[in-house]
Structures are given as structure tokens and as C-alpha cells.
Enzyme design. Structure first.
Site, PDB file in Angstrom:
ATOM      1  N   ASP A   1       0.917  -1.356   0.121  1.00  0.00           N
ATOM      2  CA  ASP A   1      -0.251   0.028  -0.031  1.00  0.00           C
ATOM      3  C   ASP A   1       0.963   0.922   0.260  1.00  0.00           C
ATOM      4  OD1 ASP A   1      -1.956  -1.609  -0.249  1.00  0.00           O
ATOM      5  OD2 ASP A   1      -2.734  -0.945   1.656  1.00  0.00           O
TER       6      ASP A   1
ATOM      7  N   ASP B   1      -6.548  -0.982  -4.238  1.00  0.00           N
ATOM      8  CA  ASP B   1      -8.357  -0.854  -3.689  1.00  0.00           C
ATOM      9  C   ASP B   1      -9.007   0.505  -3.798  1.00  0.00           C
ATOM     10  OD1 ASP B   1      -6.505  -2.634  -2.036  1.00  0.00           O
ATOM     11  OD2 ASP B   1      -5.291  -1.159  -0.725  1.00  0.00           O
TER      12      ASP B   1
END
Length: 179
Positions: A121, A135
Site C-alpha cells: 500500500d 483498493d
């Protein structure tokens, strides 16, 4: 032939997003050490920055101990979308786009889990959880899906409206016949 066209569309959209997702994750992994961040302007850093973070859980860092479960869920969701997609009428473009985005997100994070054991991330905005392109794809696809469902509920299709009108007309005729 139409099924091939359906799958070409699905895999074209999903493939482009998965490629973007994997490329951005690769850049972050090779340019920033774990925990290191980058921002083009120092004044922007408190609001938006790129930070190298690993995630073993779901989107936005939820349920960090569930990597194996999310791998299985991603496979099931992906297979379900692939099977269901050709059944969605071509006229329902928004629904088709929502499914393609959700497939892209599931596959993007699945590829990362299978290759690295974790998901990278890197997008950090304010105090919101750190996330990635996959995401975002899942979230946008879900938002579109919810919007489509909400609009369908508020504005039934002409076919459904015609059926409702016919049923109402038949009920009125039956009421008239009974009198």
C-alpha cells in the site's frame, strides 16, 4: 463470438488496471524503503504522500491477520465475476464497468499476495488508511454498483414498469368484473 467480445472487454479493463496496480507497487517497492515516504512538495506532506507500507489484511489495512482468507476470497470473487459477467446485458454498461473494476482490484491484490505474501500500500491521504490502485478499483467499482442498484430501485426499467402497469390494469379489470 459475443462471449469472446464480453470477455475481451472484461479482461481488457481489468488487465489495464492490474498492470497499473502492479507497476505502481513495483515503483514504490524499488524507490522507497519500507516506511519511507515521498511527497512532491513539503507543504503537501501532511495531506497527501506516497509511503511504502505492507498490508497482510484486506483493503485499507483492515483485518491484518487474514492474508490466507483474503487470498481465498479474492479467488472466489474473481471466478464469480468471470462467470457472471457475460450474463449482464451489454446495455448495463455501468454494472459491467463495476464488475470489471472489482475484478481488477481483487486480481491486483491477489497477484501481490501470491508473489510477495503481502500487499504493498502506498497512497496516504490525511489520516485515512493507506491504500493502493487495486483498493481504489474495488472501492470505485463498489460505489458504481451501489449507485446502479439505487438508481434501478428508484427508476425501474421500462420493461418492469410495463409489467407493473399490466398487472395493475388486470387487477382493475378483475375488480370491475366482480362488481
Amino acid at each position: 463470438m459475443s462471449r469472446i467480445k464480453d470477455y475481451a472487454t472484461l479482461f481488457g479493463i481489468a488487465g489495464a488496471i492490474v498492470a497499473l496496480d502492479q507497476w505502481t507497487k513495483y515503483l514504490v517497492q524499488t524507490k522507497l524503503a519500507l516506511g519511507e515516504y515521498w511527497s512532491p512538495f513539503p507543504w503537501l506532506t501532511p495531506f497527501a504522500r506516497i509511503i511504502h507500507s505492507n498490508n497482510t489484511g484486506a483493503a485499507f489495512g483492515l483485518f491484518p491477520a487474514g492474508s490466507s482468507i483474503f487470498t481465498i476470497i479474492a479467488i472466489i470473487v474473481s471466478v464469480g465475476i468471470i462467470i457472471y459477467y457475460p450474463r449482464v446485458p451489454r446495455s448495463q454498461r455501468a454494472l459491467r464497468l463495476a464488475l470489471a473494476l472489482q475484478l481488477a482490484g481483487a486480481l491486483g491484490n491477489l497477484v501481490s499476495r501470491l508473489i510477495n505474501g503481502t500487499v504493498t500500500d502506498f497512497i496516504s491521504i490525511g489520516r485515512f488508511a493507506i491504500f493502493n490502485v487495486a483498493d481504489s478499483s474495488i472501492s470505485i467499482g463498489t460505489a458504481i454498483l451501489i449507485a446502479v442498484m439505487w438508481l434501478e430501485e428508484r427508476h425501474p426499467s421500462e420493461e418492469k414498469q410495463d409489467l407493473a402497469d399490466s398487472a395493475s390494469h388486470l387487477t382493475q379489470e378483475q375488480d370491475t368484473d366482480m362488481e
